[in-house]
Motif scaffolding. Structure first.
Motif, PDB file in Angstrom:
ATOM      1  N   LEU A 225     -38.547   2.665   7.400  1.00  0.00           N
ATOM      2  CA  LEU A 225     -39.839   2.933   6.860  1.00  0.00           C
ATOM      3  C   LEU A 225     -40.352   4.140   7.475  1.00  0.00           C
ATOM      4  N   SER A 226     -40.028   4.555   8.540  1.00  0.00           N
ATOM      5  CA  SER A 226     -40.608   5.914   8.978  1.00  0.00           C
ATOM      6  C   SER A 226     -39.919   7.040   8.532  1.00  0.00           C
ATOM      7  N   PHE A 227     -38.440   6.777   7.984  1.00  0.00           N
ATOM      8  CA  PHE A 227     -37.872   7.931   7.189  1.00  0.00           C
ATOM      9  C   PHE A 227     -38.622   8.097   5.847  1.00  0.00           C
ATOM     10  N   LEU A 228     -39.089   6.974   5.336  1.00  0.00           N
ATOM     11  CA  LEU A 228     -39.800   7.225   3.991  1.00  0.00           C
ATOM     12  C   LEU A 228     -41.250   7.789   4.130  1.00  0.00           C
ATOM     13  N   GLY A 229     -41.540   7.796   5.445  1.00  0.00           N
ATOM     14  CA  GLY A 229     -43.047   7.996   5.643  1.00  0.00           C
ATOM     15  C   GLY A 229     -43.842   7.000   5.540  1.00  0.00           C
ATOM     16  N   LEU A 230     -43.582   5.815   5.765  1.00  0.00           N
ATOM     17  CA  LEU A 230     -44.557   4.570   5.697  1.00  0.00           C
ATOM     18  C   LEU A 230     -44.363   3.792   7.176  1.00  0.00           C
ATOM     19  N   GLY A 231     -43.732   4.680   8.122  1.00  0.00           N
ATOM     20  CA  GLY A 231     -43.757   3.938   9.571  1.00  0.00           C
ATOM     21  C   GLY A 231     -44.615   4.478  10.500  1.00  0.00           C
ATOM     22  N   ILE A 232     -44.085   4.794  11.526  1.00  0.00           N
ATOM     23  CA  ILE A 232     -45.105   5.527  12.545  1.00  0.00           C
ATOM     24  C   ILE A 232     -45.321   7.077  11.912  1.00  0.00           C
ATOM     25  N   GLN A 233     -46.631   7.411  12.071  1.00  0.00           N
ATOM     26  CA  GLN A 233     -47.018   8.703  11.449  1.00  0.00           C
ATOM     27  C   GLN A 233     -47.081   9.737  12.614  1.00  0.00           C
ATOM     28  N   PRO A 234     -46.757  11.111  11.987  1.00  0.00           N
ATOM     29  CA  PRO A 234     -46.913  12.260  12.981  1.00  0.00           C
ATOM     30  C   PRO A 234     -48.223  12.257  13.309  1.00  0.00           C
ATOM     31  N   PRO A 235     -48.567  12.886  14.525  1.00  0.00           N
ATOM     32  CA  PRO A 235     -47.549  13.753  15.294  1.00  0.00           C
ATOM     33  C   PRO A 235     -46.688  12.848  16.423  1.00  0.00           C
ATOM     34  N   GLU A 236     -46.882  11.507  16.254  1.00  0.00           N
ATOM     35  CA  GLU A 236     -46.046  10.603  17.129  1.00  0.00           C
ATOM     36  C   GLU A 236     -44.737  10.488  16.388  1.00  0.00           C
ATOM     37  N   PRO A 237     -43.717  11.028  17.381  1.00  0.00           N
ATOM     38  CA  PRO A 237     -42.144  10.836  16.895  1.00  0.00           C
ATOM     39  C   PRO A 237     -41.734   9.620  16.627  1.00  0.00           C
ATOM     40  N   SER A 238     -40.977   9.515  15.652  1.00  0.00           N
ATOM     41  CA  SER A 238     -40.118   8.460  15.195  1.00  0.00           C
ATOM     42  C   SER A 238     -38.898   8.983  15.107  1.00  0.00           C
ATOM     43  N   LEU A 239     -37.775   8.020  15.389  1.00  0.00           N
ATOM     44  CA  LEU A 239     -36.153   8.249  15.020  1.00  0.00           C
ATOM     45  C   LEU A 239     -36.013   8.424  13.763  1.00  0.00           C
ATOM     46  N   GLY A 240     -36.627   7.607  12.661  1.00  0.00           N
ATOM     47  CA  GLY A 240     -36.354   7.899  11.247  1.00  0.00           C
ATOM     48  C   GLY A 240     -37.004   9.128  10.736  1.00  0.00           C
ATOM     49  N   ARG A 241     -38.365   9.356  11.281  1.00  0.00           N
ATOM     50  CA  ARG A 241     -38.925  10.530  10.856  1.00  0.00           C
ATOM     51  C   ARG A 241     -38.237  11.733  11.443  1.00  0.00           C
ATOM     52  N   MET A 242     -37.758  11.854  12.550  1.00  0.00           N
ATOM     53  CA  MET A 242     -36.933  12.878  13.204  1.00  0.00           C
ATOM     54  C   MET A 242     -35.717  13.194  12.262  1.00  0.00           C
ATOM     55  N   ILE A 243     -35.017  11.922  11.696  1.00  0.00           N
ATOM     56  CA  ILE A 243     -33.673  12.470  10.733  1.00  0.00           C
ATOM     57  C   ILE A 243     -34.339  12.769   9.339  1.00  0.00           C
ATOM     58  N   PHE A 244     -35.448  12.368   9.141  1.00  0.00           N
ATOM     59  CA  PHE A 244     -35.800  12.967   7.914  1.00  0.00           C
ATOM     60  C   PHE A 244     -36.485  14.203   7.884  1.00  0.00           C
ATOM     61  N   ASP A 245     -37.038  14.888   8.944  1.00  0.00           N
ATOM     62  CA  ASP A 245     -37.332  16.117   9.212  1.00  0.00           C
ATOM     63  C   ASP A 245     -36.275  17.047   9.329  1.00  0.00           C
ATOM     64  N   SER A 246     -35.048  16.697   9.600  1.00  0.00           N
ATOM     65  CA  SER A 246     -33.737  17.390  10.182  1.00  0.00           C
ATOM     66  C   SER A 246     -33.094  17.637   8.688  1.00  0.00           C
ATOM     67  N   GLN A 247     -33.358  17.320   7.570  1.00  0.00           N
ATOM     68  CA  GLN A 247     -32.447  17.300   6.576  1.00  0.00           C
ATOM     69  C   GLN A 247     -32.367  18.704   5.985  1.00  0.00           C
ATOM     70  N   GLY A 248     -33.646  19.569   6.058  1.00  0.00           N
ATOM     71  CA  GLY A 248     -33.564  21.098   5.841  1.00  0.00           C
ATOM     72  C   GLY A 248     -32.775  21.810   6.617  1.00  0.00           C
ATOM     73  N   PHE A 249     -32.207  21.245   8.014  1.00  0.00           N
ATOM     74  CA  PHE A 249     -31.591  22.097   8.834  1.00  0.00           C
ATOM     75  C   PHE A 249     -30.312  21.289   9.639  1.00  0.00           C
ATOM     76  N   VAL A 250     -29.461  20.747   8.488  1.00  0.00           N
ATOM     77  CA  VAL A 250     -28.270  19.947   8.991  1.00  0.00           C
ATOM     78  C   VAL A 250     -27.350  21.029   9.130  1.00  0.00           C
ATOM     79  N   THR A 251     -27.336  22.110   8.512  1.00  0.00           N
ATOM     80  CA  THR A 251     -26.249  23.105   8.588  1.00  0.00           C
ATOM     81  C   THR A 251     -26.628  24.200  10.037  1.00  0.00           C
ATOM     82  N   LEU A 252     -27.823  24.136  10.187  1.00  0.00           N
ATOM     83  CA  LEU A 252     -28.307  25.313  11.211  1.00  0.00           C
ATOM     84  C   LEU A 252     -28.619  24.460  12.527  1.00  0.00           C
ATOM     85  N   ALA A 253     -29.019  23.189  12.650  1.00  0.00           N
ATOM     86  CA  ALA A 253     -29.260  22.739  13.852  1.00  0.00           C
ATOM     87  C   ALA A 253     -28.756  21.282  13.746  1.00  0.00           C
ATOM     88  N   TRP A 254     -27.566  20.910  13.782  1.00  0.00           N
ATOM     89  CA  TRP A 254     -27.095  19.511  13.850  1.00  0.00           C
ATOM     90  C   TRP A 254     -27.685  18.565  14.897  1.00  0.00           C
TER      91      TRP A 254
END
Length: 296
Positions: A225-254
């Protein structure tokens, strides 16, 4: 004076604690869950830095002595955010599963004990809820009520309620025909007393195992749910949201995706392995097999 008689366990019977301790996988999962519990209680004290401390010059730096899990695109410490996100995930999982246990067990026990039209009505409602995929139903509830941690807890709790209702009903159907329940009924004992004193203690085993497994799936559901933006809302961190935010940096910051993903993997795996270990002890058939393996 004759000393009181004590009831001795059957010869060769292995205690539950020894049986659990004899399974290295269960012991390892218990240790991991103990560490997770410590993190869930004291994450904000364990976090080396603030979860929202922005340091742009330090953005996208790999794991080092200063930042064990590296930094994200804003220079925030990934370790600190993972620790607090684990705390949030555990909070959502525990509250939602507790809700599902209370409501689901109540429905299942009443339906199984009373039978008749009560059983038919309750279980048909449960069957309707089972017709929807778990994540789809949770998405619908959150979409109606709005995103946030409270609605996430409610949505996950609602979708896992039918599971506990079915487990409780199936176990109650077997217990209500036992002689001690029939005798209590014959003696005029109240239904509430019978349910609390006789039924619930005898169906606790399957419920404990199901609770452990449901906690694992609740963490996965919260992350989804957090990955889809419907769970815990920023600025509170969530594991799913952190994975979502990392999509544009997979090659730069694994590390931005690997460490949150690893946290989900380890916690879910630990809960599943712990549930399997509890099943080996609480399920009579599995316990017999486990004791046989231990004696070999």
């Amino acid at each position: 004076m004759t000393p009181p008689l004590t009831e001795n366990p059957p010869a060769g019977r292995v205690s539950s604690w020894r049986l659990l301790a004899g399974n290295p996988v269960t012991v390892a999962s218990t240790v991991i869950l103990a560490v997770v519990l410590v993190v869930a209680v004291g994450a904000k004290w364990l976090a080396p830095q603030g979860i929202n401390d922005v340091d742009v010059p330090s953005a996208l730096r790999g794991p080092s002595g200063a930042h064990w899990f590296g930094t994200d695109e804003l220079g925030r410490d990934v370790l600190s955010r993972v620790l607090v996100a684990v705390q949030a995930s555990m909070e959502v999982a525990v509250v939602s599963v507790l809700f599902a246990v209370v409501v689901g067990v109540t429905i299942g026990v009443v339906a199984g004990y009373r039978g008749g039209w009560v059983d038919t009505v309750f279980m048909r409602v449960v069957d309707v809820m089972f017709a929807f995929p778990v994540l789809l139903l949770a998405l619908a509830i959150v979409a109606i009520l709005g995103p946030g941690i409270t609605t996430t807890m409610l949505a996950i709790g609602v979708v896992y309620t039918p599971i506990f209702a079915r487990v409780a009903r199936a176990s109650t159907l077997g217990v209500r025909v036992e002689p001690f329940v029939q005798v209590s009924r014959t003696m005029g004992t109240g239904h509430g007393y019978i349910l609390i004193r006789h039924v619930l203690p005898n169906i606790a085993g399957p419920l404990i195992v199901q609770t452990s497994l449901s906690l694992a799936f609740a963490i996965l559901s919260e992350a989804a749910l957090s990955f889809l933006g419907l769970g815990i809302q920023p600025p509170e961190p969530s594991l799913g949201r952190m994975i979502f935010d990392s999509q544009g940096f997979v090659t730069l910051a694994w590390w931005m995706a690997v460490f949150p993903g690893a946290a989900i993997f380890v916690i879910v795996l630990a809960f599943n392995l712990f549930g399997d270990g509890m099943r080996d002890v609480l399920d009579p058939k599995q316990r017999t097999l486990a004791e046989a393996r231990r004696k070999q």
